[in-house]
Design an enzyme around this catalytic site. Structure first.
Site, mmCIF file in Angstrom:
data_model
loop_
_atom_site.group_PDB
_atom_site.id
_atom_site.type_symbol
_atom_site.label_atom_id
_atom_site.label_comp_id
_atom_site.label_asym_id
_atom_site.label_seq_id
_atom_site.Cartn_x
_atom_site.Cartn_y
_atom_site.Cartn_z
ATOM 1 N N GLU A 96 29.898 79.087 68.883
ATOM 2 C CA GLU A 96 31.202 78.625 68.421
ATOM 3 C C GLU A 96 31.674 79.479 67.249
ATOM 4 O O GLU A 96 30.855 79.951 66.461
ATOM 5 C CB GLU A 96 31.102 77.153 67.991
ATOM 6 C CG GLU A 96 30.499 76.264 69.071
ATOM 7 C CD GLU A 96 30.072 74.885 68.569
ATOM 8 O OE1 GLU A 96 30.597 74.427 67.532
ATOM 9 O OE2 GLU A 96 29.211 74.265 69.223
ATOM 10 N N GLU A 127 39.078 70.014 66.386
ATOM 11 C CA GLU A 127 38.158 68.879 66.308
ATOM 12 C C GLU A 127 38.221 68.296 64.904
ATOM 13 O O GLU A 127 38.325 69.037 63.919
ATOM 14 C CB GLU A 127 36.733 69.337 66.622
ATOM 15 C CG GLU A 127 35.681 68.251 66.468
ATOM 16 C CD GLU A 127 34.269 68.754 66.732
ATOM 17 O OE1 GLU A 127 33.328 67.963 66.564
ATOM 18 O OE2 GLU A 127 34.103 69.937 67.096
#
Length: 415
Positions: free
Chosen positions: A219, A330
């Protein structure tokens, strides 16, 4: 003579006892909370060739490339550093219109705040120094620098599982093929965080395996995380795991794994400048791809900064390829009893507000088995609660495949 021997023996006994007391004190000190913190800081902060005080309060240590945390890994003890990828993906999108500082009149902008006060010399890597306070904010030293959750699974049929642990997402994704990398240009904001144990991030996920305990993930993106960094600055970050965030992996280079080769960009350091609502927009470009020759996963920041690589042996599924790519935002919602945090995602505004007001990902691409970058096929979108955070995708000639995403969290439609 006997008395002298006895006196000598007594002195010897006293000396041994004193040594034992000192040793016991040292052991107790090492086992004490303060001793453990000191030892952990020594393990995280490598000896610096040069240190730079950043205007935002960070200290950036320039550490010799061979002394970085990656080489604490037992399988990297005799590793030969790969200083450049054998291959770049073909068909890199022209970033001339989409690199950081797209509206700043053509000047080369500041990339990270610490650059104001210096640069690291060649042959070193910049490391944000971890401080005692950073460790003390963590739930435990063992968990410092680690996530507590899994990546969003838009294919799950149980919506209650999707926001497990209070994590909420607004993402675009592709699945159903073998993927060897992904790219995106993301505009950078400074979302407001309601509570220190919450965060807001925008990133891409390279995923392999199931969403069970064997999930592999790489990520990268930007985040605001008061718990991790002690402030509300927007920071460049990376993350990796090979067992669904349980025992492997970490943010940035807070554990052994990622091998950095670049002396310009510090993982976890503040990005500067950031976008303004209805004003100048600034974005960053991130590319992660698997080198078809060596098999390592490389990361590039912008057009010119190849940062380093994750050795393929760190992973099981990603040792071959990814099975899903996700892009998006997120947040953590730590509010109890079904109420919602006011922590913002992206700019804190909904997608329908559009350019200059909402957050975007543009020119999203995937890398295929022939090492070609191309527009993703069959892009899906997903969010748990569209009244809190939403996502809207599109396609045009300038931006390729893109989407706007984000929102304010708590509002009249998101109690």
């Amino acid at each position: 003579m006997a008395r002298a021997r006895g006196g000598g023996l007594a002195a010897w006994v006293v000396a041994v006892a004193a040594a034992w007391v000192l040793w016991a004190a040292a052991v107790a000190g090492a086992k004490s909370p303060a001793g453990r913190v000191h030892r952990h800081l020594k393990r995280l902060n490598k000896p610096a060739v040069k240190s730079i005080q950043s205007p935002d309060g960070d200290i950036i240590d320039c550490v010799h490339i061979s002394h970085q945390p990656a080489f604490d890994h037992p399988l990297l003890k005799n590793h030969t550093i790969q200083f450049r990828p054998a291959y770049h993906p073909e068909g890199l999108y022209d970033d001339a219109k989409s690199s950081i500082g797209s509206n700043n009149g053509g000047e080369k902008p500041m990339l990270q705040m610490w650059h104001r006060n210096g640069r690291c010399p060649e042959g070193t890597v910049p490391m944000r120094r971890t401080r005692k306070d950073d460790l003390l904010r963590a739930s435990s030293m063992r968990r410092y620098g680690r996530k507590h959750h899994t990546a969003p699974n838009p294919l799950s049929v149980d919506p209650n599982m999707l926001s497990e642990g209070g994590h909420q997402h607004a993402i675009a994704y592709v699945e159903g093929d073998k993927y060897y990398g992904a790219k995106a240009t993301i505009n950078v904001w400074e979302p407001k965080i309601q509570q220190a144990n919450e965060f807001s991030l925008s990133q891409l996920w390279i995923l392999g395996g199931s969403f069970g305990e064997d999930l592999n993930s790489i990520e990268a993106g930007w985040q605001v995380s008061p718990d991790l960094y002690g402030d509300n600055n927007t920071r460049l970050f990376t993350y990796w795991t090979s067992d669904a965030y349980q025992a492997t992996g970490c943010y940035n280079i807070l554990c052994s794994g990622f091998i950095q080769i670049n002396s310009e960009i510090a993982m976890g350091a503040s990005i500067f400048p950031i976008s303004n609502y209805a004003g100048s927009q600034y974005d960053i470009s991130i590319l992660i791809w698997k080198d078809p020759k060596e098999g390592n996963w490389w990361m590039q920041f912008g057009k010119e900064y190849v940062l380093g690589y994750w050795p393929s042996f760190l992973f099981s599924y990603l040792a071959d390829s990814a099975s899903m790519i996700e892009w998006g935002g997120e947040v953590v919602n730590s509010e109890p009893d079904g109420t919602h945090t006011s922590t913002q995602m992206g700019s804190g505004h909904f997608p329908e507000e559009g350019f200059g007001k909402a957050s975007y990902f543009k020119n999203i691409q995937v890398v295929d088995s022939s090492n070609q970058l191309s527009a993703p096929k069959g892009v899906g979108t997903f969010t748990e609660q569209s009244n809190c955070y939403d996502v809207q995708s599109g396609n045009n000639g300038d931006w390729g495949t893109y989407f706007y995403y984000g929102g304010p969290g708590k509002n009249s439609n998101c109690p």
